[in-house]
Design an enzyme around this catalytic site. Structure first.
Site, PDB file in Angstrom:
ATOM      1  N   LYS A 154      -2.266   9.565   5.892  1.00 15.11           N
ATOM      2  CA  LYS A 154      -3.683   9.252   6.114  1.00 15.11           C
ATOM      3  C   LYS A 154      -3.947   7.764   5.829  1.00 15.11           C
ATOM      4  CE  LYS A 154      -6.788  10.011   2.678  1.00 15.11           C
ATOM      5  NZ  LYS A 154      -7.580   8.807   2.395  1.00 15.11           N
ATOM      6  N   ASN A 155      -3.440   7.293   4.698  1.00 16.60           N
ATOM      7  CA  ASN A 155      -3.757   5.917   4.301  1.00 16.60           C
ATOM      8  C   ASN A 155      -3.025   4.866   5.137  1.00 16.60           C
ATOM      9  OD1 ASN A 155      -5.490   6.932   2.438  1.00 16.60           O
ATOM     10  ND2 ASN A 155      -4.307   6.335   0.627  1.00 16.60           N
ATOM     11  N   ARG A 200     -14.716   5.173   3.058  1.00 20.49           N
ATOM     12  CA  ARG A 200     -14.858   3.761   2.755  1.00 20.49           C
ATOM     13  C   ARG A 200     -13.898   2.871   3.538  1.00 20.49           C
ATOM     14  NH1 ARG A 200     -16.862   6.724  -0.615  1.00 20.49           N
ATOM     15  NH2 ARG A 200     -14.844   7.715  -0.706  1.00 20.49           N
ATOM     16  N   CYS A 232     -18.767   5.814  -4.852  1.00 16.17           N
ATOM     17  CA  CYS A 232     -18.309   7.174  -4.590  1.00 16.17           C
ATOM     18  C   CYS A 232     -17.987   7.797  -5.932  1.00 16.17           C
ATOM     19  CB  CYS A 232     -17.099   7.194  -3.670  1.00 16.17           C
ATOM     20  SG  CYS A 232     -15.587   6.718  -4.464  1.00 16.17           S
ATOM     21  N   ARG A 266     -16.362   0.952  -5.981  1.00 16.22           N
ATOM     22  CA  ARG A 266     -15.703   0.500  -4.750  1.00 16.22           C
ATOM     23  C   ARG A 266     -16.350  -0.742  -4.127  1.00 16.22           C
ATOM     24  NH1 ARG A 266     -12.229   5.346  -3.422  1.00 16.22           N
ATOM     25  NH2 ARG A 266     -11.165   3.956  -2.060  1.00 16.22           N
ATOM     26  N   LYS A 302      -7.061 -10.103  -7.383  1.00 12.75           N
ATOM     27  CA  LYS A 302      -6.633  -8.804  -7.915  1.00 12.75           C
ATOM     28  C   LYS A 302      -5.928  -8.090  -6.765  1.00 12.75           C
ATOM     29  CE  LYS A 302      -8.969  -4.741  -9.788  1.00 12.75           C
ATOM     30  NZ  LYS A 302     -10.257  -4.141 -10.086  1.00 12.75           N
ATOM     31  N   SER A 314      -5.482  -5.569  -4.149  1.00 15.90           N
ATOM     32  CA  SER A 314      -6.331  -4.563  -3.497  1.00 15.90           C
ATOM     33  C   SER A 314      -5.682  -4.129  -2.185  1.00 15.90           C
ATOM     34  CB  SER A 314      -7.721  -5.149  -3.218  1.00 15.90           C
ATOM     35  OG  SER A 314      -8.350  -4.457  -2.150  1.00 15.90           O
ATOM     36  N   VAL A 315      -5.526  -2.820  -2.039  1.00 17.91           N
ATOM     37  CA  VAL A 315      -4.923  -2.271  -0.818  1.00 17.91           C
ATOM     38  C   VAL A 315      -5.799  -2.615   0.387  1.00 17.91           C
ATOM     39  CG1 VAL A 315      -4.322  -0.108   0.360  1.00 17.91           C
ATOM     40  CG2 VAL A 315      -3.761  -0.408  -2.058  1.00 17.91           C
ATOM     41  N   ASP A 350      -3.568   7.956  -6.944  1.00 19.89           N
ATOM     42  CA  ASP A 350      -3.818   9.123  -6.090  1.00 19.89           C
ATOM     43  C   ASP A 350      -3.012  10.358  -6.498  1.00 19.89           C
ATOM     44  OD1 ASP A 350      -5.633   7.697  -4.662  1.00 19.89           O
ATOM     45  OD2 ASP A 350      -4.402   7.402  -2.880  1.00 19.89           O
ATOM     46  N   ILE A 373      -6.693   1.908 -12.267  1.00 14.61           N
ATOM     47  CA  ILE A 373      -7.182   1.439 -10.954  1.00 14.61           C
ATOM     48  C   ILE A 373      -8.680   1.703 -10.767  1.00 14.61           C
ATOM     49  CG2 ILE A 373      -6.814   1.491  -8.444  1.00 14.61           C
ATOM     50  CD1 ILE A 373      -4.316   0.531  -9.888  1.00 14.61           C
ATOM     51  N   ARG A 431     -10.415  16.079   3.907  1.00 11.19           N
ATOM     52  CA  ARG A 431     -10.365  14.642   4.172  1.00 11.19           C
ATOM     53  C   ARG A 431      -8.926  14.131   4.186  1.00 11.19           C
ATOM     54  NH1 ARG A 431     -13.031  11.265   0.092  1.00 11.19           N
ATOM     55  NH2 ARG A 431     -11.885   9.778   1.347  1.00 11.19           N
TER      56      ARG A 431
HETATM   57  C1  UD1 Z   1      -6.764   2.521  -1.317  1.00 10.03           C
HETATM   58  C2  UD1 Z   1      -6.477   3.940  -0.918  1.00 10.03           C
HETATM   59  C3  UD1 Z   1      -6.806   4.898  -2.051  1.00 10.03           C
HETATM   60  C4  UD1 Z   1      -6.087   4.476  -3.323  1.00 10.03           C
HETATM   61  C5  UD1 Z   1      -6.337   3.007  -3.637  1.00 10.03           C
HETATM   62  C6  UD1 Z   1      -5.516   2.491  -4.801  1.00 10.03           C
HETATM   63  C7  UD1 Z   1      -6.781   3.997   1.482  1.00 10.03           C
HETATM   64  C8  UD1 Z   1      -7.612   4.402   2.620  1.00 10.03           C
HETATM   65  N1  UD1 Z   1      -7.252   4.257   0.249  1.00 10.03           N
HETATM   66  O1  UD1 Z   1      -8.151   2.411  -1.567  1.00 10.03           O
HETATM   67  O2  UD1 Z   1      -6.409   6.209  -1.671  1.00 10.03           O
HETATM   68  O3  UD1 Z   1      -6.542   5.251  -4.401  1.00 10.03           O
HETATM   69  O4  UD1 Z   1      -6.013   2.191  -2.487  1.00 10.03           O
HETATM   70  O5  UD1 Z   1      -4.177   2.695  -4.575  1.00 10.03           O
HETATM   71  O6  UD1 Z   1      -5.708   3.464   1.635  1.00 10.03           O
HETATM   72  N2  UD1 Z   1     -11.672  -3.721  -5.826  1.00 10.03           N
HETATM   73  C9  UD1 Z   1     -12.592  -4.708  -6.118  1.00 10.03           C
HETATM   74  N3  UD1 Z   1     -13.069  -5.471  -5.083  1.00 10.03           N
HETATM   75  C10 UD1 Z   1     -12.667  -5.285  -3.778  1.00 10.03           C
HETATM   76  C11 UD1 Z   1     -11.723  -4.275  -3.506  1.00 10.03           C
HETATM   77  C12 UD1 Z   1     -11.241  -3.489  -4.551  1.00 10.03           C
HETATM   78  O7  UD1 Z   1     -12.972  -4.905  -7.261  1.00 10.03           O
HETATM   79  O8  UD1 Z   1     -13.136  -6.019  -2.889  1.00 10.03           O
HETATM   80  C13 UD1 Z   1     -11.145  -2.870  -6.934  1.00 10.03           C
HETATM   81  C14 UD1 Z   1     -11.472  -1.392  -6.759  1.00 10.03           C
HETATM   82  O9  UD1 Z   1     -12.740  -1.070  -7.261  1.00 10.03           O
HETATM   83  C15 UD1 Z   1     -10.365  -0.735  -7.538  1.00 10.03           C
HETATM   84  C16 UD1 Z   1      -9.169  -1.665  -7.292  1.00 10.03           C
HETATM   85  O10 UD1 Z   1      -9.735  -2.910  -6.885  1.00 10.03           O
HETATM   86  O11 UD1 Z   1     -10.680  -0.742  -8.894  1.00 10.03           O
HETATM   87  C17 UD1 Z   1      -8.185  -1.194  -6.250  1.00 10.03           C
HETATM   88  O12 UD1 Z   1      -8.866  -0.875  -5.059  1.00 10.03           O
HETATM   89  P1  UD1 Z   1      -8.163  -0.960  -3.635  1.00 10.03           P
HETATM   90  O13 UD1 Z   1      -6.708  -1.178  -3.827  1.00 10.03           O
HETATM   91  O14 UD1 Z   1      -8.904  -1.940  -2.805  1.00 10.03           O
HETATM   92  O15 UD1 Z   1      -8.406   0.519  -3.104  1.00 10.03           O
HETATM   93  P2  UD1 Z   1      -8.848   0.980  -1.647  1.00 10.03           P
HETATM   94  O16 UD1 Z   1      -8.262   0.081  -0.629  1.00 10.03           O
HETATM   95  O17 UD1 Z   1     -10.313   1.204  -1.658  1.00 10.03           O
END
Ligand code: UD1
Length: 425
Positions: free
Chosen positions: A36-37, A108, A132, A137, A177, A179-180, A321, A343, A413
């Site tokens: 999915k991701n 998201r 959420c 997020r 930081k 961020s995925v 996850d 996380i 989902r």
């Molecule tokens: C993705 C995954 C999710 C997984 C997460 C962490 C998908 C669709 N979702 O979510 O299943 O749990 O990675 O492995 O692939 N953050 C900020 N600012 C930003 C972006 C993120 O502060 O602009 C923070 C978030 O609040 C969180 C951390 O960074 O605490 C990691 O988030 P991120 O890696 O971006 O997760 P997602 O991409 O939302």
């Protein structure tokens, strides 16, 4: 089937409630679905290209359906072929550069259309994802990095209104930081920007590598030049492409934990053990016996489950996850364990429900202290988010008696046919 839509497939699979009769051993094989991701950013990246794109191995889950709906709502032409979980996407015409709240709020990853819309069409209006159940997020990292590529933006009434003067321009970006999502948005945007971008401190999840492989197959020029550093030469055009989505490592991890928990033997097929090495090492420490083949993992759960202390971390660390699922397993350990969630700030929603089933878990800030020696009892339960829901299934499978899990739409989902896969074993 031309004209068919993805929701026709998922509709028949949607569950309302799930009844689980626990305290049984599982036996047999489980085939892992497409990730999915990985599907979500790859679907978003198709916006870059005017040429046809054929994607296969997409999981039939609600989030993928929502992303397909989002693409259709902006004007992508999508044909769905029933057999191979595959679709053909055609974005040869101009699309609407608008992602509405109604679609982004449920998923998201909708924010991932921002990068490709800006790269190809120079503008986008995309709803803010909002909070959420697992945390706030924010998208500040996405926006700050897109600004470096030349994006101007304002936030008005819950929407990001973004535009570029001519085209995005390559830049050096170091993510503050890991961020995925931000890494994905920027990879997609930079692959069609003018000139070269260097992205450092990138997330390196297998799903990110899948996105890079996909864009390169379309004719993109992206290279890993360091462990967390990418060099991207922007290109202006792409070629017709066929691509098979990688396997879902979180689904695989979930079933591995399930086998360890129920002291069963399961064969997990269609997963490369290399991408879940951390999880396999953790399960071995806990006492499971595991043998690895090229695309298959066989696991036998041990009677004695050992306690461990663990922190979630970006890949290759232990994934957030799988935190809820692992917590259920540690409830059965002989001594107490501690899980630190690094996380997301609010990812212990499952704890209250697990405690109702007999677990003894205490939360202190971002730490969960898990007592161990739990005999789960069946109960009526409420799912709160995707991974929390599956942790309730795990506890219910281990429990004596019947459990009834409500609000299972969270499961739809992200887990393809979980009820059918589990019934088979
Ligand atoms: C993705 C995954 C999710 C997984 C997460 C962490 C998908 C669709 N979702 O979510 O299943 O749990 O990675 O492995 O692939 N953050 C900020 N600012 C930003 C972006 C993120 O502060 O602009 C923070 C978030 O609040 C969180 C951390 O960074 O605490 C990691 O988030 P991120 O890696 O971006 O997760 P997602 O991409 O939302």
């Amino acid at each position: 089937v031309h004209g068919a839509n993805w929701s026709n497939f998922t509709k028949s699979l949607i569950m309302d409630k799930l009844e689980v009769f626990g305290a049984r051993k599982l036996k047999g094989q489980i085939k892992i679905s497409g990730s999915k991701n990985a599907s979500l950013p790859i679907l978003a990246a198709t916006i870059l290209s005017k040429k046809k794109i054929h994607l296969s191995n997409l999981p039939k889950v609600k989030d993928v359906e929502t992303m397909i709906k989002l693409l259709e709502s902006v004007g992508s032409k999508i044909k769905i072929s029933k057999k191979k979980n595959s679709i053909c996407i055609n974005n040869n015409k101009k699309i609407k550069t608008f992602a509405p709240y109604s679609l982004v709020k449920t998923m998201r990853a909708g924010i991932l259309v921002l990068g490709p819309m800006l790269a190809r069409f120079g503008k986008a209006k995309v709803s803010l994802p909002g909070g959420c159940s697992i945390g706030t997020r924010p998208i500040d990292i996405h926006l700050k990095a897109l600004k470096k590529l030349g994006t101007k933006y304002k936030i008005i009434d819950g929407y990001v209104h973004a535009f570029v003067k001519k085209r995005l321009k390559g830049a050096k970006i170091k993510f503050a930081k890991i961020s995925v999502g931000a890494t994905e948005n920027l990879i997609i945007a930079a692959s069609m920007a003018d000139g070269i971008s260097i992205l450092s401190n990138c997330a390196i999840e297998p799903e990110i590598k899948d996105l890079v492989n996909f864009i390169n197959k379309m004719g993109g020029k992206i290279k890993w030049i360091g462990r967390r550093t990418l060099k991207i030469h922007g290109v202006s055009d792409f070629v017709e492409t066929e691509y098979k989505i990688t396997q879902d490592r979180i689904e695989a991890g979930t079933y591995l934990i399930m086998a360890a928990l129920t002291q069963s033997t399961l064969k997990i097929n269609g997963i490369d053990p290399k991408i879940i090495k951390t999880e396999i090492d953790v399960l071995k420490k806990i006492g499971a016996k595991i043998t690895l083949d090229k695309n298959k993992i066989t696991i036998s759960g041990n009677k004695i489950i050992k306690n461990i202390n663990l922190k979630t971390a970006p890949y290759p660390g232990f994934p957030t996850d799988l935190q809820a699922q692992l917590m259920v397993l540690l409830c059965k350990a002989k001594k107490h364990s501690v899980i630190t969630e690094e996380i997301f700030e609010n990812r212990f929603m499952h704890v209250a429900e697990l405690n109702r089933m007999g677990a003894k878990i205490k939360i202190k800030g971002n730490k969960a202290i898990i007592e161990g020696n739990t005999d789960f009892k069946g109960a009526e339960l409420m799912a709160t988010d995707l991974r929390a829901s599956v942790s309730l299934i795990l506890a219910a499978l281990s429990a004596k008696g019947k459990s009834l899990i409500n609000r299972t739409y969270h499961l739809d989902r992200g887990y393809e046919k979980i009820d059918i896969k589990l019934r088979k074993v």
